[in-house]
Design an enzyme around this catalytic site. Structure first.
Site, short mmCIF file in Angstrom:
data_model
loop_
_atom_site.label_atom_id
_atom_site.label_comp_id
_atom_site.label_asym_id
_atom_site.label_seq_id
_atom_site.Cartn_x
_atom_site.Cartn_y
_atom_site.Cartn_z
N ASP A 66 24.69 11.08 -8.44
CA ASP A 66 25.20 9.86 -9.06
C ASP A 66 25.90 10.12 -10.39
O ASP A 66 25.86 11.23 -10.92
CB ASP A 66 24.06 8.83 -9.23
CG ASP A 66 22.79 9.45 -9.82
OD1 ASP A 66 22.86 10.56 -10.38
OD2 ASP A 66 21.73 8.81 -9.74
N ASP A 134 10.90 2.21 -11.10
CA ASP A 134 10.88 1.08 -10.15
C ASP A 134 11.02 1.56 -8.70
O ASP A 134 11.25 0.77 -7.79
CB ASP A 134 11.99 0.06 -10.49
CG ASP A 134 13.40 0.63 -10.38
OD1 ASP A 134 13.54 1.83 -10.05
OD2 ASP A 134 14.36 -0.12 -10.62
N HIS A 136 13.36 3.68 -7.59
CA HIS A 136 14.72 4.01 -7.14
C HIS A 136 14.89 5.50 -6.97
O HIS A 136 14.23 6.30 -7.63
CB HIS A 136 15.81 3.40 -8.04
CG HIS A 136 15.99 4.02 -9.38
ND1 HIS A 136 15.73 3.36 -10.56
CD2 HIS A 136 16.46 5.23 -9.75
CE1 HIS A 136 16.03 4.15 -11.58
NE2 HIS A 136 16.47 5.29 -11.13
N GLU A 141 18.80 1.03 -6.25
CA GLU A 141 17.79 0.14 -6.82
C GLU A 141 17.08 -0.65 -5.71
O GLU A 141 17.57 -0.71 -4.58
CB GLU A 141 18.48 -0.85 -7.78
CG GLU A 141 19.14 -0.17 -8.99
CD GLU A 141 18.14 0.21 -10.09
OE1 GLU A 141 16.94 0.39 -9.79
OE2 GLU A 141 18.57 0.33 -11.25
C1 GLP Z 1 18.08 8.02 -13.33
C2 GLP Z 1 18.74 8.86 -12.25
C3 GLP Z 1 17.77 9.24 -11.18
C4 GLP Z 1 16.53 9.83 -11.79
C5 GLP Z 1 15.88 8.80 -12.69
C6 GLP Z 1 14.60 9.28 -13.33
O1 GLP Z 1 17.99 6.69 -13.02
N1 GLP Z 1 19.86 8.21 -11.66
O2 GLP Z 1 18.38 10.16 -10.28
O3 GLP Z 1 15.64 10.23 -10.78
O4 GLP Z 1 16.80 8.47 -13.70
O5 GLP Z 1 14.86 9.95 -14.52
P1 GLP Z 1 13.83 10.84 -15.29
O6 GLP Z 1 13.68 12.08 -14.47
O7 GLP Z 1 14.47 11.12 -16.61
O8 GLP Z 1 12.58 10.08 -15.40
#
Ligand code: GLP
Length: 250
Positions: A66, A134, A136, A141
């Site tokens: 993404d 959440d 995702h 989402e």
């Molecule tokens: C973002 C990314 C996800 C990732 C998530 C969790 O939303 N798009 O791919 O898994 O953050 O991030 P973190 O690993 O910093 O908790």
């Protein structure tokens, strides 16, 4: 779906070993990369392995999950910048074989071709995933169709708040993103997900024990034939609590 429990360093090095094994067995592997703080140690272990001569990424193709809409690759919070900074600049991957969705310009047209591009290389061999609090995955989402391919999406308030910690001000966090869809992710032949910390405990509980529903995007991973979840004690805490209450042991 398998679950492996260990501290952050342990699970990060286990995942890095899986990547290294995959690339050594198939040098032109197609790897799927995630951003966020969760995989940072995995990338550090991969870079170290490369520097020690244990693996070469020179024929690897990579696809990222993404990107924020509105940030170009030079922006320090863009996922392109993150990948260059945390991994690509430290290994011998050919940057022209590294695909990170474009968040500027004709990003909608780019989104509609992303899955074809992945397919043109034979699909993703190994996908690394993180998870949002959440539930995702990538930026899919709650409520995203399980049939979704790469698309542009609005971010939920909770995701904007979670990700604000990496920006100077919450108003700087983009409100839209381009993301591989749930189906694009499920098409990967093998998936490894990493989650650490208390803030992921509910999402991990829902992933392991909740219903499989579009309201909890990660829950679909239970239907994947080769998916392993790597968690630390905190991320696993709600599952463990319930298992102990039911006399099942960890
Ligand atoms: C973002 C990314 C996800 C990732 C998530 C969790 O939303 N798009 O791919 O898994 O953050 O991030 P973190 O690993 O910093 O908790």
């Amino acid at each position: 779906m398998k679950v492996i429990i260990g501290d952050r360093s342990k699970i990060s090095s286990l995942i890095a070993d899986i990547v290294i094994e995959q690339v050594n067995a198939k040098p032109n592997s197609v790897l799927g990369f995630a951003t966020g703080t969760s995989p940072l140690e995995v990338y550090a272990c991969m870079a170290k392995a490369h520097q020690e001569g244990r693996v070469s990424f020179k024929s690897v193709i990579s696809f990222n999950l993404d990107e924020y809409i509105g940030l170009n690759g030079k922006h320090i919070q863009s996922y392109r910048y993150y990948m260059d900074d945390n991994l690509f600049n430290h290994i011998d991957i050919d940057k022209k074989n590294t695909y990170v969705p474009k968040g500027v310009g004709h990003y909608k047209a780019y989104a509609s071709k992303y899955d074809e591009k992945i397919a043109s290389y034979g699909g993703i061999d190994l996908q690394i995933l993180g998870i949002g609090s959440d539930g995702h995955i990538a930026f899919n989402e709650p409520g995203t169709s399980f049939d979704s391919l790469t698309h542009v999406t609005d971010l939920m308030e909770m995701t904007i708040k979670d990700n604000a910690r990496l920006f100077k001000d919450i108003r700087e966090v983009p409100t839209k993103a381009i993301t591989m869809g749930i189906k694009s992710i499920m098409n990967a032949r093998r998936i490894v997900l990493i989650a650490t910390g208390k803030s992921k405990a509910q999402a991990i509980y829902n992933l392991i024990n909740g219903p499989i529903t579009e309201e909890v995007p990660c829950s679909i991973l239970r239907r994947h034939p080769n998916c392993t979840i790597y968690v630390d004690d905190e991320a696993y805490s709600l599952v463990k609590e319930e298992r102990l209450l039911n006399g099942k042991g960890i």
